[in-house]
Design a protein around this motif. Structure first.
Motif, PDB file in Angstrom:
ATOM      1  N   HIS A 169       0.830  -1.205   0.000  1.00 21.26           N
ATOM      2  CA  HIS A 169       0.000   0.000   0.000  1.00 21.26           C
ATOM      3  C   HIS A 169       0.865   1.256   0.000  1.00 21.26           C
ATOM      4  N   LEU A 170       1.960   1.228   0.768  1.00 18.51           N
ATOM      5  CA  LEU A 170       2.873   2.368   0.809  1.00 18.51           C
ATOM      6  C   LEU A 170       3.449   2.651  -0.576  1.00 18.51           C
ATOM      7  N   LEU A 171       3.876   1.619  -1.286  1.00 14.24           N
ATOM      8  CA  LEU A 171       4.471   1.815  -2.603  1.00 14.24           C
ATOM      9  C   LEU A 171       3.456   2.396  -3.585  1.00 14.24           C
ATOM     10  N   THR A 172       2.220   1.959  -3.479  1.00 12.36           N
ATOM     11  CA  THR A 172       1.180   2.517  -4.350  1.00 12.36           C
ATOM     12  C   THR A 172       1.000   4.009  -4.078  1.00 12.36           C
ATOM     13  N   MET A 173       0.936   4.391  -2.808  1.00 15.77           N
ATOM     14  CA  MET A 173       0.799   5.800  -2.452  1.00 15.77           C
ATOM     15  C   MET A 173       2.043   6.598  -2.851  1.00 15.77           C
ATOM     16  N   LEU A 174       3.202   5.977  -2.705  1.00 13.97           N
ATOM     17  CA  LEU A 174       4.461   6.648  -2.988  1.00 13.97           C
ATOM     18  C   LEU A 174       4.637   6.923  -4.474  1.00 13.97           C
ATOM     19  N   SER A 175       4.123   6.043  -5.313  1.00 13.79           N
ATOM     20  CA  SER A 175       4.312   6.172  -6.761  1.00 13.79           C
ATOM     21  C   SER A 175       3.701   7.465  -7.299  1.00 13.79           C
ATOM     22  N   ARG A 176       2.732   8.014  -6.593  1.00  9.21           N
ATOM     23  CA  ARG A 176       2.080   9.247  -7.037  1.00  9.21           C
ATOM     24  C   ARG A 176       2.972  10.475  -6.851  1.00  9.21           C
ATOM     25  N   HIS A 177       4.052  10.315  -6.119  1.00  6.18           N
ATOM     26  CA  HIS A 177       4.910  11.457  -5.797  1.00  6.18           C
ATOM     27  C   HIS A 177       6.257  11.404  -6.510  1.00  6.18           C
ATOM     28  N   LEU A 178       6.396  10.488  -7.458  1.00  2.00           N
ATOM     29  CA  LEU A 178       7.672  10.346  -8.154  1.00  2.00           C
ATOM     30  C   LEU A 178       7.798  11.346  -9.284  1.00  2.00           C
ATOM     31  N   ASP A 179       9.049  11.727  -9.530  1.00  2.00           N
ATOM     32  CA  ASP A 179       9.335  12.642 -10.631  1.00  2.00           C
ATOM     33  C   ASP A 179      10.708  12.286 -11.174  1.00  2.00           C
ATOM     34  N   THR A 180      11.005  12.770 -12.366  1.00  2.00           N
ATOM     35  CA  THR A 180      12.326  12.589 -12.959  1.00  2.00           C
ATOM     36  C   THR A 180      12.979  13.949 -13.061  1.00  2.00           C
ATOM     37  N   LYS A 181      14.184  14.051 -12.548  1.00  2.00           N
ATOM     38  CA  LYS A 181      14.876  15.337 -12.529  1.00  2.00           C
ATOM     39  C   LYS A 181      15.802  15.444 -13.734  1.00  2.00           C
ATOM     40  N   PRO A 182      15.542  16.364 -14.651  1.00  2.00           N
ATOM     41  CA  PRO A 182      16.433  16.530 -15.785  1.00  2.00           C
ATOM     42  C   PRO A 182      17.766  17.125 -15.344  1.00  2.00           C
ATOM     43  N   SER A 183      18.818  16.734 -16.033  1.00  3.51           N
ATOM     44  CA  SER A 183      20.131  17.277 -15.719  1.00  3.51           C
ATOM     45  C   SER A 183      20.318  18.620 -16.411  1.00  3.51           C
ATOM     46  N   HIS A 184      20.889  19.596 -15.674  1.00  6.19           N
ATOM     47  CA  HIS A 184      21.170  20.905 -16.245  1.00  6.19           C
ATOM     48  C   HIS A 184      22.644  21.026 -16.635  1.00  6.19           C
ATOM     49  N   GLN A 185      23.370  19.911 -16.615  1.00  6.73           N
ATOM     50  CA  GLN A 185      24.776  19.909 -16.961  1.00  6.73           C
ATOM     51  C   GLN A 185      24.928  19.258 -18.324  1.00  6.73           C
ATOM     52  N   ASN A 186      25.871  19.751 -19.163  1.00  6.37           N
ATOM     53  CA  ASN A 186      26.020  19.162 -20.485  1.00  6.37           C
ATOM     54  C   ASN A 186      26.482  17.717 -20.360  1.00  6.37           C
ATOM     55  N   ALA A 187      26.158  16.925 -21.365  1.00  8.69           N
ATOM     56  CA  ALA A 187      26.359  15.474 -21.301  1.00  8.69           C
ATOM     57  C   ALA A 187      27.819  15.106 -21.108  1.00  8.69           C
ATOM     58  N   SER A 188      28.726  15.820 -21.767  1.00  7.63           N
ATOM     59  CA  SER A 188      30.151  15.508 -21.670  1.00  7.63           C
ATOM     60  C   SER A 188      30.682  15.746 -20.267  1.00  7.63           C
ATOM     61  N   ALA A 189      30.338  16.896 -19.671  1.00  9.65           N
ATOM     62  CA  ALA A 189      30.805  17.213 -18.324  1.00  9.65           C
ATOM     63  C   ALA A 189      30.192  16.255 -17.301  1.00  9.65           C
ATOM     64  N   LEU A 190      28.910  15.934 -17.499  1.00 15.57           N
ATOM     65  CA  LEU A 190      28.259  15.016 -16.573  1.00 15.57           C
ATOM     66  C   LEU A 190      28.897  13.636 -16.631  1.00 15.57           C
ATOM     67  N   GLN A 191      29.197  13.159 -17.834  1.00 17.26           N
ATOM     68  CA  GLN A 191      29.846  11.854 -17.980  1.00 17.26           C
ATOM     69  C   GLN A 191      31.217  11.854 -17.312  1.00 17.26           C
ATOM     70  N   GLN A 192      31.947  12.959 -17.464  1.00 14.31           N
ATOM     71  CA  GLN A 192      33.263  13.076 -16.836  1.00 14.31           C
ATOM     72  C   GLN A 192      33.157  13.009 -15.314  1.00 14.31           C
ATOM     73  N   MET A 193      32.162  13.707 -14.765  1.00  8.27           N
ATOM     74  CA  MET A 193      31.985  13.677 -13.319  1.00  8.27           C
ATOM     75  C   MET A 193      31.506  12.303 -12.831  1.00  8.27           C
ATOM     76  N   GLN A 194      30.740  11.616 -13.646  1.00  3.08           N
ATOM     77  CA  GLN A 194      30.328  10.263 -13.286  1.00  3.08           C
ATOM     78  C   GLN A 194      31.534   9.330 -13.221  1.00  3.08           C
ATOM     79  N   LEU A 195      32.508   9.566 -14.097  1.00  2.00           N
ATOM     80  CA  LEU A 195      33.742   8.786 -14.052  1.00  2.00           C
ATOM     81  C   LEU A 195      34.519   9.086 -12.774  1.00  2.00           C
TER      82      LEU A 195
END
Length: 285
Positions: A150-176
């Motif tokens: 029941h908790l997971l069902t209620m929780l699913s209503r509050h999910l979102d995806t956060k877009p990255s504001h960093q360019n792909a190359s710099a983000l990949q470098q930081m992930q490394l």
């Protein structure tokens, strides 16, 4: 427990890996830290104030608190009477499996998040309270499973995806760079070393790392070591060995950081996870 004293009541469900906490704090509660798990909780009494996502939040009784993996947060009580709350720490792998089974999406990805850190959704708060009660008080597997579903069902209503504001190359470098910290967590890593690996100066590296992950490389490394230490302590490995394995200088170094982040010693955390009984050094007792 006395109402005018700080206290933490912590338990762990071995089958799911879910940790449940009921705590009361006055004044300073804990230093900035993060978790590998999703944190879902409810303020029960008083004003619960904390920084998260570069904003100051104040939770009042009945409000639900939602903090995704990797989100750095702290805690303190602005009023003299302090605050009391309940919290569930939901492991990412467990959440991923449960959500996917129900076709509710996947909140386990650290890039995802919640739409709001605080919510007045009374149905969600009730679901968190009920799930916490069944886990913390060991109400049995059927009660636990149904309340968590029941908790997971209620929780699913509050999910979102956060877009990255960093360019792909710099983000990949930081992930490394982040992966490098994970691979060599136990070593004494310097900023110049990371700078050479990234091919940029140390100041630009720090700025880009903070933009990608919300904290400096050193802060990230300390949180990483603390999260890894929790896993090893829950497995029954003694604190002195855990300190060496994750990169703290010694057991006292681990103890100081652990106490600041979680308001309990490594030995206390381990006893409540595993019932491993031994006498910790006096400095950490």
């Amino acid at each position: 427990m006395p109402a005018n004293k700080d206290w933490v009541d912590f338990r762990r469900d071995d089958e799911t890996g879910i940790e449940s906490v009921n705590a009361h704090f006055r004044g300073h509660a804990y230093d900035p830290h993060d978790h590998d798990e999703l944190l879902v909780g409810v303020t029960q009494q008083g004003l619960q104030r904390f920084n998260c996502h570069r904003s100051l939040h104040t939770s009042t009784p009945g409000r639900a608190i939602l903090i995704e993996p990797g989100a750095v947060h702290d805690g303190h009580a602005p009023d003299a009477e302090g605050f009391t709350y309940v919290m569930l720490y939901l492991p990412q792998h467990w959440v991923a499996e449960m959500m996917q089974r129900r076709g509710l999406g996947d909140v386990a990805n650290i890039e995802g998040g919640f739409r709001h850190t605080l919510t007045d959704d009374a149905l969600l708060a009730s679901a968190i309270q009920q799930a916490w009660f069944t886990v913390h008080h060991n109400e049995g597997r059927l009660a636990r499973d149904q309340s968590l579903d029941h908790l997971l069902t209620m929780l699913s209503r509050h999910l979102d995806t956060k877009p990255s504001h960093q360019n792909a190359s710099a983000l990949q470098q930081m992930q490394l760079m982040r992966d490098y910290l994970h691979d060599f967590m136990a070593q004494d890593i310097g900023l110049d070393e990371l700078s050479r690996l990234a091919g940029i100066d140390r100041f630009k590296l720090t700025r880009q790392f903070k933009q990608a992950f919300g904290q400096s490389p050193h802060a990230y490394l300390v949180r990483l070591r603390l999260r890894s230490a929790r896993v090893l302590l829950a497995q029954g490995i003694e604190p002195v060995q855990v300190a060496a394995q994750v990169g703290f200088a010694d057991q006292s170094h681990l103890g100081r950081w652990f106490q600041r982040a979680y308001r309990m010693t490594p030995a206390s955390y381990q006893r409540q996870c595993t019932n491993v009984l031994y006498s910790p050094p006096a400095a950490l007792a």
